[in-house]
Scaffold this active site. Sequence first.
Site, PDB file in Angstrom:
ATOM      1  N   HIS A 165      20.358  -9.424  13.765  1.00  0.00           N
ATOM      2  CA  HIS A 165      21.286  -8.304  13.651  1.00  0.00           C
ATOM      3  C   HIS A 165      22.736  -8.768  13.708  1.00  0.00           C
ATOM      4  O   HIS A 165      23.037  -9.921  14.035  1.00  0.00           O
ATOM      5  CB  HIS A 165      21.013  -7.274  14.754  1.00  0.00           C
ATOM      6  CG  HIS A 165      21.153  -7.797  16.154  1.00  0.00           C
ATOM      7  ND1 HIS A 165      22.365  -7.946  16.781  1.00  0.00           N
ATOM      8  CD2 HIS A 165      20.208  -8.198  17.059  1.00  0.00           C
ATOM      9  CE1 HIS A 165      22.186  -8.410  18.007  1.00  0.00           C
ATOM     10  NE2 HIS A 165      20.887  -8.583  18.212  1.00  0.00           N
TER      11      HIS A 165
ATOM     12  N   CYS B 102      17.326 -12.076  20.824  1.00  0.00           N
ATOM     13  CA  CYS B 102      17.542 -11.748  19.416  1.00  0.00           C
ATOM     14  C   CYS B 102      18.450 -12.782  18.752  1.00  0.00           C
ATOM     15  O   CYS B 102      19.083 -13.607  19.415  1.00  0.00           O
ATOM     16  CB  CYS B 102      18.162 -10.360  19.286  1.00  0.00           C
ATOM     17  SG  CYS B 102      17.015  -9.009  19.617  1.00  0.00           S
TER      18      CYS B 102
END
Length: 337
Positions: free
Chosen positions: A186, A202
């Site tokens: 992301h 992440c």
Amino acid sequence: MKAKLRRRIGALLFAVVGLSAGCSHAAEDAAEDVVGRMGTYRTTYDDTLHEVARRFGLGFVELLAANPGVDPWLPGNGTVITLPTAHLLPDGPREGLVINLAEMRLYYFPAPGKPPETYPVGIGREGRTTPIGKTRILRKATAPTWYPTKSIRAERPELPAVVPPGPDNPLGEFALYLDWPAYLIHGTNKPWGIGRRASSGCIRMYPEDIDGLFERLPIGTPVVVLRQPVKLGWIEGELFIEVHPSESQADQLETTGRFKGGSDDFGDAVAKVRTAAGSQANRLDFSAIRRAVREKRGYPVRITRSGLPGSRASTVPSIHGSGLFIDYFCCESWNAR
């Protein structure tokens, strides 16, 4: 907006310099094991290495590794910074996305025959490491909503159960959901975390990088996450090595600008080099190998000697001095302002 504009100006100047010197920022030959070209940048009085890293598509730690001893907050006016903007391709599949945690970089392989692309990423911190293995893009979202996990909210009880899109959302404007629950690729609202071990597992990207990549990645794109601190590749008949700091050394770089140790893994590196060299093992420069393993500058260094049987670049001098610059790549200086 200002940072994005400066990044684009820097990238444009990089391309202009590269073209004027006969170089390209992308791999011109898909058969070569490298993407990008090296460069240098002369700082101005108000530069920081965080800003320089983002301007030239680099991560913070990799820029520190290439420039040991340079103050990241006050590099000084006129300091020449080595830009590690050349990268050997990881040893893995050349399709979809390949993420090398050791160098904190993502590699994108478009359709066969098209040159690969590479982007710096932020990865999981100690205790929340990014997993290794194979997965795929399960779904995509623009303006994603963040649902902090129970473990994250236990660490940060002030967090709400749901964080809507906006400047306070750590997922940024784009998110690629993997076939691994709770793990995403992301954007970010904290670009200073790119090229660092700073996430909860992440994979973060600069907002401008995921913006340019998001639409080109279809659902189902394969993703491979691996850890390769030592990479090897052939460029015009010469063997190169690229060595990155360990996780603990990367943490030392962030806090002190330097790291201790660096040669304990020489034996393992030599074994890999001999295998890669094959019939060209008689051309190996072991002093260059030892120096690259010790210094861990994070950019390609040539480790074969020229002028010997099998060499295609006999007129190129061997590595000399501190090994800061690479014989094969054209290194040009410019100022991005």
